[in-house]
Design an enzyme around this catalytic site. Structure first.
Site, PDB file in Angstrom:
ATOM      1  N   GLY A 105      56.474  33.893  47.640  1.00 14.47           N
ATOM      2  CA  GLY A 105      56.407  34.536  46.320  1.00 14.47           C
ATOM      3  C   GLY A 105      55.195  35.447  46.244  1.00 14.47           C
ATOM      4  O   GLY A 105      54.077  34.993  45.991  1.00 14.47           O
TER       5      GLY A 105
ATOM      6  N   LYS B 173      51.736  46.985  35.652  1.00 14.62           N
ATOM      7  CA  LYS B 173      50.689  46.017  35.295  1.00 14.62           C
ATOM      8  C   LYS B 173      49.434  46.442  36.026  1.00 14.62           C
ATOM      9  O   LYS B 173      49.469  46.700  37.233  1.00 14.62           O
ATOM     10  CB  LYS B 173      51.057  44.593  35.700  1.00 14.62           C
ATOM     11  CG  LYS B 173      49.927  43.602  35.351  1.00 14.62           C
ATOM     12  CD  LYS B 173      50.320  42.160  35.536  1.00 14.62           C
ATOM     13  CE  LYS B 173      50.163  41.706  36.955  1.00 14.62           C
ATOM     14  NZ  LYS B 173      50.316  40.244  37.092  1.00 14.62           N
TER      15      LYS B 173
ATOM     16  N   HIS C 193      43.556  27.792  38.289  1.00 12.64           N
ATOM     17  CA  HIS C 193      44.137  28.185  36.998  1.00 12.64           C
ATOM     18  C   HIS C 193      45.666  28.187  37.023  1.00 12.64           C
ATOM     19  O   HIS C 193      46.321  27.726  36.087  1.00 12.64           O
ATOM     20  CB  HIS C 193      43.606  29.580  36.626  1.00 12.64           C
ATOM     21  CG  HIS C 193      44.183  30.118  35.361  1.00 12.64           C
ATOM     22  ND1 HIS C 193      43.839  29.613  34.125  1.00 12.64           N
ATOM     23  CD2 HIS C 193      45.099  31.093  35.141  1.00 12.64           C
ATOM     24  CE1 HIS C 193      44.513  30.269  33.190  1.00 12.64           C
ATOM     25  NE2 HIS C 193      45.289  31.169  33.786  1.00 12.64           N
TER      26      HIS C 193
ATOM     27  N   THR D 237      49.477  33.696  48.357  1.00 13.74           N
ATOM     28  CA  THR D 237      49.184  34.843  49.227  1.00 13.74           C
ATOM     29  C   THR D 237      49.804  36.116  48.669  1.00 13.74           C
ATOM     30  O   THR D 237      51.017  36.290  48.697  1.00 13.74           O
ATOM     31  CB  THR D 237      49.678  34.545  50.656  1.00 13.74           C
ATOM     32  OG1 THR D 237      48.937  33.423  51.142  1.00 13.74           O
ATOM     33  CG2 THR D 237      49.448  35.732  51.568  1.00 13.74           C
ATOM     34  N   ASP D 238      48.942  36.969  48.141  1.00 15.24           N
ATOM     35  CA  ASP D 238      49.405  38.204  47.512  1.00 15.24           C
ATOM     36  C   ASP D 238      48.555  39.397  47.927  1.00 15.24           C
ATOM     37  O   ASP D 238      48.548  40.422  47.262  1.00 15.24           O
ATOM     38  CB  ASP D 238      49.404  38.046  45.984  1.00 15.24           C
ATOM     39  CG  ASP D 238      48.034  37.640  45.436  1.00 15.24           C
ATOM     40  OD1 ASP D 238      47.091  37.479  46.253  1.00 15.24           O
ATOM     41  OD2 ASP D 238      47.909  37.501  44.214  1.00 15.24           O
TER      42      ASP D 238
ATOM     43  N   SER E  72      43.729  30.483  46.840  1.00 14.45           N
ATOM     44  CA  SER E  72      43.235  31.820  47.208  1.00 14.45           C
ATOM     45  C   SER E  72      42.734  31.834  48.655  1.00 14.45           C
ATOM     46  O   SER E  72      41.843  32.594  48.998  1.00 14.45           O
ATOM     47  CB  SER E  72      42.117  32.233  46.239  1.00 14.45           C
ATOM     48  OG  SER E  72      41.148  31.198  46.156  1.00 14.45           O
TER      49      SER E  72
ATOM     50  N   LYS F 299      45.170  37.150  53.242  1.00 13.15           N
ATOM     51  CA  LYS F 299      45.278  35.782  52.711  1.00 13.15           C
ATOM     52  C   LYS F 299      46.318  34.990  53.510  1.00 13.15           C
ATOM     53  O   LYS F 299      47.274  35.573  54.044  1.00 13.15           O
ATOM     54  CB  LYS F 299      45.706  35.811  51.238  1.00 13.15           C
ATOM     55  CG  LYS F 299      44.575  36.102  50.276  1.00 13.15           C
ATOM     56  CD  LYS F 299      45.078  35.904  48.844  1.00 13.15           C
ATOM     57  CE  LYS F 299      44.029  36.260  47.824  1.00 13.15           C
ATOM     58  NZ  LYS F 299      44.578  36.224  46.460  1.00 13.15           N
TER      59      LYS F 299
HETATM   60  P1  NAD Z   1      41.639  29.963  41.055  1.00 11.56           P
HETATM   61  O1  NAD Z   1      40.460  30.736  41.484  1.00 11.56           O
HETATM   62  O2  NAD Z   1      41.688  29.387  39.685  1.00 11.56           O
HETATM   63  O3  NAD Z   1      41.872  28.733  42.078  1.00 11.56           O
HETATM   64  C1  NAD Z   1      41.794  28.950  43.468  1.00 11.56           C
HETATM   65  C2  NAD Z   1      42.389  27.773  44.206  1.00 11.56           C
HETATM   66  O4  NAD Z   1      42.288  28.019  45.613  1.00 11.56           O
HETATM   67  C3  NAD Z   1      41.654  26.456  43.951  1.00 11.56           C
HETATM   68  O5  NAD Z   1      42.571  25.395  44.032  1.00 11.56           O
HETATM   69  C4  NAD Z   1      40.672  26.396  45.106  1.00 11.56           C
HETATM   70  O6  NAD Z   1      40.235  25.097  45.399  1.00 11.56           O
HETATM   71  C5  NAD Z   1      41.550  26.953  46.218  1.00 11.56           C
HETATM   72  N1  NAD Z   1      40.801  27.462  47.352  1.00 11.56           N
HETATM   73  C6  NAD Z   1      39.697  28.242  47.313  1.00 11.56           C
HETATM   74  N2  NAD Z   1      39.260  28.500  48.568  1.00 11.56           N
HETATM   75  C7  NAD Z   1      40.109  27.849  49.405  1.00 11.56           C
HETATM   76  C8  NAD Z   1      40.207  27.738  50.807  1.00 11.56           C
HETATM   77  N3  NAD Z   1      39.342  28.345  51.614  1.00 11.56           N
HETATM   78  N4  NAD Z   1      41.215  27.014  51.331  1.00 11.56           N
HETATM   79  C9  NAD Z   1      42.132  26.404  50.528  1.00 11.56           C
HETATM   80  N5  NAD Z   1      42.097  26.481  49.182  1.00 11.56           N
HETATM   81  C10 NAD Z   1      41.088  27.202  48.632  1.00 11.56           C
HETATM   82  O7  NAD Z   1      42.894  30.900  41.326  1.00 11.56           O
HETATM   83  P2  NAD Z   1      44.326  30.886  40.629  1.00 11.56           P
HETATM   84  O8  NAD Z   1      44.286  31.719  39.419  1.00 11.56           O
HETATM   85  O9  NAD Z   1      44.842  29.503  40.510  1.00 11.56           O
HETATM   86  O10 NAD Z   1      45.168  31.697  41.720  1.00 11.56           O
HETATM   87  C11 NAD Z   1      45.412  31.136  42.987  1.00 11.56           C
HETATM   88  C12 NAD Z   1      45.968  32.196  43.918  1.00 11.56           C
HETATM   89  O11 NAD Z   1      47.229  32.638  43.429  1.00 11.56           O
HETATM   90  C13 NAD Z   1      45.124  33.451  44.060  1.00 11.56           C
HETATM   91  O12 NAD Z   1      45.061  33.798  45.437  1.00 11.56           O
HETATM   92  C14 NAD Z   1      45.894  34.518  43.317  1.00 11.56           C
HETATM   93  O13 NAD Z   1      45.672  35.808  43.819  1.00 11.56           O
HETATM   94  C15 NAD Z   1      47.304  34.048  43.555  1.00 11.56           C
HETATM   95  N6  NAD Z   1      48.297  34.532  42.611  1.00 11.56           N
HETATM   96  C16 NAD Z   1      49.500  34.908  43.102  1.00 11.56           C
HETATM   97  C17 NAD Z   1      50.475  35.355  42.241  1.00 11.56           C
HETATM   98  C18 NAD Z   1      51.836  35.725  42.784  1.00 11.56           C
HETATM   99  O14 NAD Z   1      52.639  36.311  42.046  1.00 11.56           O
HETATM  100  N7  NAD Z   1      52.169  35.382  43.999  1.00 11.56           N
HETATM  101  C19 NAD Z   1      50.213  35.464  40.875  1.00 11.56           C
HETATM  102  C20 NAD Z   1      48.994  35.030  40.391  1.00 11.56           C
HETATM  103  C21 NAD Z   1      48.035  34.559  41.267  1.00 11.56           C
END
Ligand code: NAD
Length: 321
Positions: free
Chosen positions: A292, A67, A137, A221-222, A199, A226
């Protein structure tokens, strides 16, 4: 070569197939039948983007590929999702490209499936309150998948940007569940299962917030640096993960391992619980934490399922390549 465009994915694959694909590949990873290659993830110095590759090979399903994509924080303002990704699958016998698959929805489905698999295997059976940290999202996909695993009676939520919490409230209403916006101490005290999907680069959920018996799925956290939960909470919990190498380098465990409060040897693969090699939760008082991190094999598993379903339903686009 087969192309499955992003717009077709929603009609092809749902939560059930994603859950089955992710649970199976976690189990295969723990049997050492499937392995991920080292992740490349770079800040490209343009559009604040993080870009990279996740790849691997599953000898059981013969899913081979990668990916490619990442995180573009400015996308939402352009009407696009912040995560952009594409999966490329290869024929494991010849190396020829087999399929190009839109990876955006698949990423959300496979990430939600991972925390749902952790809830299935690790959360207390009598879990009633789901606590959500994060309202971005990914959060709605997480909530939808989680509520299918236990008889939750209520959802409570906290977000760093409180104005986003209506997203969780709206979904809870759709799912016929009451929703309450709470502070983190109340969330930690009441929730039986907590999903954190932010994030953040510094912890929101602290050790003192969380009470005995909780299952926490740390899904945000990925990347190196983070952090969503205090390292002392990771040290206190029994920690399970998709892949130990990622957990200690780019996952939530990176901090507790770096400060010496958690040993790599104490981190357990969720796949070993699925396979019955580890008992999982040992008591109703234990705090279980799933780190995860998101592995390439999850992406290949759901993309392969989507390709099979596209062929079956006659919507796969075939091109000479
Ligand atoms: P997004 O940008 O739509 O939302 C971000 C979220 O983080 C919001 O709820 C926002 O309010 C919050 N946020 C931002 N700054 C913050 C801070 N300083 N302290 C606390 N919360 C804060 O992002 P998303 O698409 O919902 O993705 C969220 C996270 O998940 C990202 O870090 C992304 O990389 C991670 N992710 C991980 C996986 C995995 O497999 N583990 C897969 C997809 C996404």
């Amino acid at each position: 070569m087969i192309i499955v465009p992003e717009k077709e994915i929603a009609d092809l694959i749902g939560r059930d197939q994603s859950f089955a694909a992710v649970e199976a590949v976690f189990a295969a990873m723990s049997r050492k039948d499937a392995y991920n290659f080292p992740v490349i993830r770079e800040s490209i110095g343009h559009a604040d983007a993080l870009y990279g590759f996740k790849s691997g090979f599953d000898r059981e399903s013969l899913a081979l590929g990668l990916k490619s994509g990442g995180y573009w924080p400015g996308n939402e303002a352009k009407g696009l999702t912040n995560h952009q990704s594409t999966v490329i699958l290869f024929d494991a016998d010849t190396g020829k490209v087999k399929a190009l698959v839109g990876g955006n929805l698949l990423t959300a489905l496979r990430t939600a499936a991972a925390s749902a698999v952790s809830i299935k295997h690790l959360a207390r059976k009598d879990s009633k309150v789901l606590g959500m940290i994060g309202a971005g999202h990914q959060s709605t996909f997480q909530m939808r998948a989680a509520v299918e695993q236990r008889d939750f009676e209520k959802v409570i939520g906290w977000n760093y940007h409180p104005e986003m919490l209506s997203r969780l409230a709206d979904l809870a209403a759709e799912l016929n569940l009451p929703f309450e916006a709470v502070e983190l101490d109340q969330l930690g005290a009441e929730a039986d299962v907590i999903i954190s999907i932010t994030s953040a680069f510094s912890p929101s959920l602290m050790n003192a917030h969380v009470t005995a018996g909780t299952h926490i799925a740390c899904m945000g956290t990925d990347t190196k640096g983070k952090q969503e939960v205090e390292a002392a909470l990771v040290a206190r919990a029994t920690v399970f993960t998709d892949e130990i190498a990622q957990s200690i380098s780019i996952g939530e465990c990176q901090h507790a391992v770096a400060d010496g409060t958690k040993s790599e040897a104490d981190i357990i693969e969720l796949g070993s619980v699925i396979n019955g090699d580890h008992a999982g939760r040992s008591s109703d008082d234990e705090i279980t934490l799933f780190d995860g991190t998101g592995v390439g094999l999850q992406d290949l598993a759901v993309a392969s399922a989507a390709v099979d379903l596209a062929i079956e339903k006659g919507v796969a686009i075939e091109v000479d390549f």
